[in-house]
Design an enzyme around this catalytic site. Structure first.
Site, short mmCIF file in Angstrom:
data_model
loop_
_atom_site.label_atom_id
_atom_site.label_comp_id
_atom_site.label_asym_id
_atom_site.label_seq_id
_atom_site.Cartn_x
_atom_site.Cartn_y
_atom_site.Cartn_z
N GLU A 1 0.82 -1.22 0.00
CA GLU A 1 0.00 0.00 0.00
C GLU A 1 0.85 1.27 0.00
O GLU A 1 0.56 2.21 -0.72
CB GLU A 1 -0.94 0.03 1.21
CG GLU A 1 -2.05 -1.02 1.20
CD GLU A 1 -3.16 -0.73 0.19
OE1 GLU A 1 -3.18 0.36 -0.40
OE2 GLU A 1 -4.02 -1.61 -0.01
N ASP B 1 -6.66 7.86 -0.58
CA ASP B 1 -6.18 6.96 0.46
C ASP B 1 -5.03 7.61 1.22
O ASP B 1 -4.17 8.24 0.62
CB ASP B 1 -5.68 5.64 -0.15
CG ASP B 1 -6.80 4.83 -0.77
OD1 ASP B 1 -7.93 4.90 -0.27
OD2 ASP B 1 -6.53 4.12 -1.77
#
Ligand SMILES: *[C@@H]1O[C@H](CO)[C@@H](O)[C@H](O)[C@H]1NC(C)=O
Length: 147
Positions: A53, A67
């Site tokens: 991520e 995000d």
């Protein structure tokens, strides 16, 4: 752009990267453990997810998907982009970008255990990188870590 301006730009970009705390695999796993994740299988999976991520960068932001932070938590459901804490984790998205990843971990564990529509727990599937890269045995991520 002049040469001196482009050099300045490069310096500024590098400075902002240096500014961000980047955790090691083991530091990240240790923080997860501190917040109650004791299963080594789960610690390996979380570490795999964080690596894919954010590369463990606390200041990672995907401005396209919205995000934030080391576990790339999404503003649509979980955090507020205003200065007032809100949405699912009752936090600001900015609080996900600090060196201390306590807020990120608590929110991630909340997302993990929340029951979505249809009464199944989100679990790791809340992170798209899980199905893509992190299913199965991920113990190699935490091998050599003191946990
Ligand atoms: C959200 O957090 C604030 C403190 O940051 C608190 O005052 C408020 O009651 C919380 N709201 C909910 C719905 O939990």
């Amino acid at each position: 752009m002049s040469l001196s301006k482009s050099i300045l730009l490069v310096v500024l970009v590098v400075a902002s990267v240096v500014n961000a705390k980047v955790y090691t695999k083991c530091e990240f796993a240790q923080e997860m453990k501190k917040h109650g994740v004791t299963s080594h299988a789960d610690l390996g999976t979380w570490t795999c997810i964080a690596s894919h991520e954010s590369a463990f960068n606390t200041k990672a932001v995907n401005s396209v998907s919205g995000d934030y932070g080391i576990l790339q938590i999404n503003h649509y459901y979980w955090c507020s982009t205003t200065s007032t804490p809100g949405k699912g984790c009752n936090i600001t998205c900015a609080s996900l970008l600090t060196d201390d990843i306590t807020v990120d971990i608590k929110c991630a564990l909340h997302i993990f255990s929340e029951t979505a529509k249809g009464s199944t727990k989100n679990g790791f599937t809340a992170w798209v990188t899980y199905k893509k890269y992190c299913t199965g045995d991920q113990s190699s991520w935490i091998s050599g870590c003191s946990l």
